[in-house]
Write a protein that holds these residues in place. Structure first.
Motif, PDB file in Angstrom:
ATOM      1  N   ASN A 273       0.858  -1.174   0.000  1.00 21.39           N
ATOM      2  CA  ASN A 273       0.000   0.000   0.000  1.00 21.39           C
ATOM      3  C   ASN A 273       0.904   1.237   0.000  1.00 21.39           C
ATOM      4  OD1 ASN A 273      -1.669   2.146   0.608  1.00 21.39           O
ATOM      5  ND2 ASN A 273      -3.007   0.918   1.919  1.00 21.39           N
ATOM      6  N   GLU A 275       0.278   4.328  -0.606  1.00 23.32           N
ATOM      7  CA  GLU A 275      -0.273   5.530   0.037  1.00 23.32           C
ATOM      8  C   GLU A 275       0.069   5.564   1.533  1.00 23.32           C
ATOM      9  OE1 GLU A 275      -1.944   3.702  -2.355  1.00 23.32           O
ATOM     10  OE2 GLU A 275      -1.287   5.318  -3.689  1.00 23.32           O
ATOM     11  N   SER A 276      -0.082   4.403   2.212  1.00 26.10           N
ATOM     12  CA  SER A 276       0.198   4.401   3.658  1.00 26.10           C
ATOM     13  C   SER A 276       1.669   4.078   3.943  1.00 26.10           C
ATOM     14  CB  SER A 276      -0.698   3.376   4.362  1.00 26.10           C
ATOM     15  OG  SER A 276      -0.340   2.075   3.940  1.00 26.10           O
ATOM     16  N   GLY A 277       2.428   3.780   2.904  1.00 27.30           N
ATOM     17  CA  GLY A 277       3.844   3.446   3.096  1.00 27.30           C
ATOM     18  C   GLY A 277       4.006   2.160   3.882  1.00 27.30           C
ATOM     19  N   ASP A 278       3.057   1.242   3.735  1.00 28.87           N
ATOM     20  CA  ASP A 278       3.098   0.022   4.553  1.00 28.87           C
ATOM     21  C   ASP A 278       2.742  -1.221   3.723  1.00 28.87           C
ATOM     22  OD1 ASP A 278       3.471  -1.509   6.776  1.00 28.87           O
ATOM     23  OD2 ASP A 278       1.847  -0.622   7.960  1.00 28.87           O
ATOM     24  N   ASP A 280       0.782  -5.054   3.921  1.00 26.68           N
ATOM     25  CA  ASP A 280      -0.186  -5.851   4.676  1.00 26.68           C
ATOM     26  C   ASP A 280       0.191  -7.327   4.559  1.00 26.68           C
ATOM     27  OD1 ASP A 280      -2.299  -7.188   5.723  1.00 26.68           O
ATOM     28  OD2 ASP A 280      -3.842  -6.186   4.517  1.00 26.68           O
ATOM     29  N   TRP A 419       7.759  -4.226   5.941  1.00 23.22           N
ATOM     30  CA  TRP A 419       6.791  -4.611   6.980  1.00 23.22           C
ATOM     31  C   TRP A 419       7.448  -4.571   8.359  1.00 23.22           C
ATOM     32  CZ3 TRP A 419       5.880  -7.982  10.882  1.00 23.22           C
ATOM     33  CH2 TRP A 419       4.555  -8.161  11.275  1.00 23.22           C
ATOM     34  N   ARG A 422       8.378  -0.948   9.472  1.00 23.77           N
ATOM     35  CA  ARG A 422       7.258  -0.159   9.993  1.00 23.77           C
ATOM     36  C   ARG A 422       6.854  -0.635  11.391  1.00 23.77           C
ATOM     37  NH1 ARG A 422       4.038   3.135   7.133  1.00 23.77           N
ATOM     38  NH2 ARG A 422       3.662   3.849   9.245  1.00 23.77           N
ATOM     39  N   ASP A 428       9.714   5.449   8.859  1.00 18.38           N
ATOM     40  CA  ASP A 428       8.386   6.074   8.984  1.00 18.38           C
ATOM     41  C   ASP A 428       7.602   5.873   7.688  1.00 18.38           C
ATOM     42  OD1 ASP A 428       9.544   7.782   7.191  1.00 18.38           O
ATOM     43  OD2 ASP A 428       9.750   9.450   8.588  1.00 18.38           O
ATOM     44  N   ALA A 429       6.409   6.407   7.658  1.00 12.07           N
ATOM     45  CA  ALA A 429       5.534   6.208   6.493  1.00 12.07           C
ATOM     46  C   ALA A 429       6.160   6.794   5.231  1.00 12.07           C
ATOM     47  CB  ALA A 429       4.172   6.829   6.752  1.00 12.07           C
ATOM     48  N   ASP A 430       6.857   7.928   5.356  1.00 12.01           N
ATOM     49  CA  ASP A 430       7.455   8.548   4.165  1.00 12.01           C
ATOM     50  C   ASP A 430       8.515   7.642   3.551  1.00 12.01           C
ATOM     51  OD1 ASP A 430       5.891  10.723   4.226  1.00 12.01           O
ATOM     52  OD2 ASP A 430       7.334  11.999   5.324  1.00 12.01           O
ATOM     53  N   ARG A 433       6.911   4.761   1.920  1.00 15.93           N
ATOM     54  CA  ARG A 433       6.337   5.150   0.618  1.00 15.93           C
ATOM     55  C   ARG A 433       7.414   5.138  -0.465  1.00 15.93           C
ATOM     56  NH1 ARG A 433       2.257   8.028   3.257  1.00 15.93           N
ATOM     57  NH2 ARG A 433       3.593   9.680   4.006  1.00 15.93           N
TER      58      ARG A 433
END
Ligand code: M6R
Length: 610
Positions: A273, A275-278, A280, A419, A422, A428-430, A433
């Motif tokens: 994902n 957008e969330s920089g993550d 799943d 994964w 995070r 971080d999210a940036d 991303r």
């Protein structure tokens, strides 16, 4: 490594068995055979070498019936001769076997004393006699005879057995060797792997170790180790049978190289994902909190999968700041590794059946580690025995030399890095991303690499007669140099060695002269300047340099004989993109030499013995 197909149903099964064996060719074999219970009695056809030899023998005197089994054998006990080829018959029993019966010589001696005579040097023929002997000892039917015999056998096996006196059933057994059951309409199948019978059914039952099964045209009973009838879940397999075909490509390997962009997309889908920089990884099913708090990660793998693990170490240590060890599974098993309940063991295996990787993973679990698998084959043993699986979605890989399985493994370890990063809050999210954006760009970059093959054909022309190649790489692409060397030796039979560029002057430099092609994997990254100096050292000894560089690079091309360009991608994904270059290099050299690209000599796709 060895392939079995069994059939019981309403159709003549000669073609079904031969086609099934054809789909299992990728596993590696050196002889083959089929046995069919015909209305006139049992008929067997066996041949040394390739399946075409078996087909020729079979078509010269065809026979048919609706109960039969076929086998491709990769020799272990006894050479790859017709007499050692499966199926083997003893009295009323006919069988095909994968695996190794470790106590076969003791059993053979005992059976010889009971008057049994053996024609082959195989452990399998001993199993056939042992089962047949059980009828003399009071076994009531074939299933009973097989179960009694299994009680005496040590080692690993996948068995498909038929009784010439009972044309209505097949008995199947599995222990530490793969075996799946397929349910059709009025027919049942047994096979070493799904693609063998995928054109006939999509409904599969995966046996567990110790299971036996009785297959009839319209039923399938499975029994556990203790002999209790059990339900094993049936799975619908979506793999397109067409994807196991060559589709106009000269070789499966080439087709699989071309498939990589699409398979990477499949592997990232639903997980990344941007957008969330993550990422799943909910499917992995290991407690996220536990994973985030793990103190050490240990990769275990073999061959190409081991090189994927090496890339994983570079990425995960950089992103998630957790110590990562990488072990050859065959070494890990015997080196008294320091593992505890804070260790995450990640087994990487395309097939999910590699004996050493499975044993290494089991050992880690015994020491309290949690085990995760990065695996391509659904319901394979490694996948089933791990605490959580991250499936690569490479689809069936038929070429023995791994390509798309490798790059999807790289996609998996890259996702794992983000994964963990995070969850452990090391990125971080940036940053997530940025890394995931790079990952998302890989399929397009790979597409670019696949457009023009002229450069590789030229290299094949110029260098296919070389006796040896050296592959150099540094940092995150060092494992790609190792993988490039492995690919070349596997399919072209040219000796090749992979080395860390910085290590060259500590030994291999002695090999370099004007005869030695040196492939340097050198995209622009933090060690680029260092690699440049290493290549100068090659040049000073008249070595011939083939460099894989970032497009637009002017320095490395100045000192290279041949230049392969790759798109300008971030360091995080350079291993994936550079892999395409070393794969195509090996492929075109092998094709130029005319070797058996898809089934190189002596190799097996799935190495299920230690
Ligand atoms: O199925 P696995 O990934 O566990 O197999 C491991 C090796 O046997 C495999 O990668 C082998 O090295 C391939 N022939 C490489 O092309």
């Amino acid at each position: 490594m060895c392939g079995i197909v069994g059939y019981i149903g309403h159709q003549d099964c000669g073609e079904i068995l031969l086609n099934g064996l054809r789909r299992l060719e990728y596993r590696g074999y050196d002889s083959a055979g089929i046995a069919i219970n015909t209305p006139e009695g049992l008929r067997v056809s066996r041949a040394e070498g390739k399946l075409t030899n078996l087909e020729r023998a079979y078509l010269a005197e065809p026979f048919n019936g609706s109960q039969g089994l076929g086998h491709t054998r990769w020799a272990t006990h006894g050479g790859p001769t017709e007499i050692n080829a499966h199926p083997h018959q003893a009295g009323r029993v006919v069988l095909a076997h994968n695996g190794i019966i470790e106590n076969y010589s003791e059993l053979k001696e005992e059976l010889a004393k009971a008057g049994r005579e053996f024609l082959s040097a195989t452990d399998t023929e001993v199993a056939a006699h042992l089962i047949d002997h059980q009828f003399e000892l009071g076994a009531t039917d074939l299933h009973d005879a097989v179960r009694r015999a299994l009680g005496r056998m040590e080692g690993s096996y996948a068995l498909v057995v038929m009784d010439t006196q009972d044309p209505d059933c097949l008995v199947v057994a599995r222990f530490a060797s793969p075996m799946v059951l397929g349910k059709g309409q009025g027919e049942s199948f047994a096979a070493s792997d799904v693609p063998a019978v995928l054109e006939h059914t999509r409904e599969f039952v995966f046996l567990e170790d110790g299971d036996t099964a009785v297959l009839r045209a319209d039923s399938m009973q499975v029994f556990d180790d203790a002999g209790n009838e059990v339900e094993r879940t049936s799975r619908h397999i979506n793999w397109d049978p067409i994807s196991a075909e060559k589709q106009g490509y000269k070789h499966f390997m080439l087709k699989e190289i071309f498939e990589q962009p699409a398979r990477i997309v499949d592997t990232l889908r639903g997980r990344v994902n941007v957008e969330s920089g993550d990422v799943d990884l909910a499917e992995v099913d290991i407690d996220a909190e536990w994973l985030a708090g793990a103190r050490k990660l240990v990769f275990v793998a073999c061959g190409t999968s081991y090189y994927a693990a090496m890339v994983g170490k570079y990425l995960i240590e950089r992103v998630a700041k957790i110590p990562v060890e990488v072990d050859l599974a065959s070494e890990f098993r015997y080196r008294y590794p320091v593992i505890d309940e804070h260790t995450l063991c990640v087994a990487i295996s395309q097939s999910g059946e590699t004996a050493d990787t499975l044993a290494a993973m089991r050992l880690a679990r015994e020491h309290g580690a949690k085990a995760m698998a990065i695996c391509n084959v659904i319901e394979s043993t490694i996948a089933r025995e791990s605490d959580g699986v991250l499936y690569t979605h490479a689809g069936p890989e038929i070429g023995v030399a791994s390509t798309k399985a490798f790059t999807t493994q790289l996609a998996a370890v890259s996702m794992l890095a983000v994964w963990l990063g995070r969850r452990r809050e090391t990125i971080d999210a940036d940053t997530g991303r940025v890394l995931l954006e790079e990952l998302r760009g890989v399929p397009t970059a790979m597409e670019e690499m696949l457009v023009d093959h002229a450069i590789y054909e030229g290299i094949a022309h110029q260098f296919a007669n070389a006796h040896s190649f050296l592959f150099l790489g540094r940092g995150v692409v060092y494992p790609i140099a190792l993988e490039g060397a492995l690919k070349l030796k596997e399919i072209s039979y040219i000796h090749a060695e992979g080395y860390a560029s910085g290590e060259m002057k500590h030994g291999p430099i002695a090999l370099i002269d004007e005869e030695m092609p040196v492939v340097v994997v050198a995209p622009k990254n933090i060690v680029y300047e260092k690699t440049l100096s290493n290549v100068q050292e090659v040049l000073a000894r008249d070595g011939r340099v083939i460099s894989i560089v970032t497009e637009g690079d002017t320095h490395m091309p100045e000192i290279s004989d041949v230049v392969i360009e790759m798109p300008d991608v971030g360091e995080f994904v350079q291993p994936m993109v550079a892999s395409v270059a070393v794969q195509l290099l090996a492929y075109h050299i092998a094709d130029f030499k005319g070797t058996d690209v898809d089934q190189p000599r002596n190799l097996a796709k799935s190495v299920t013995v230690e």
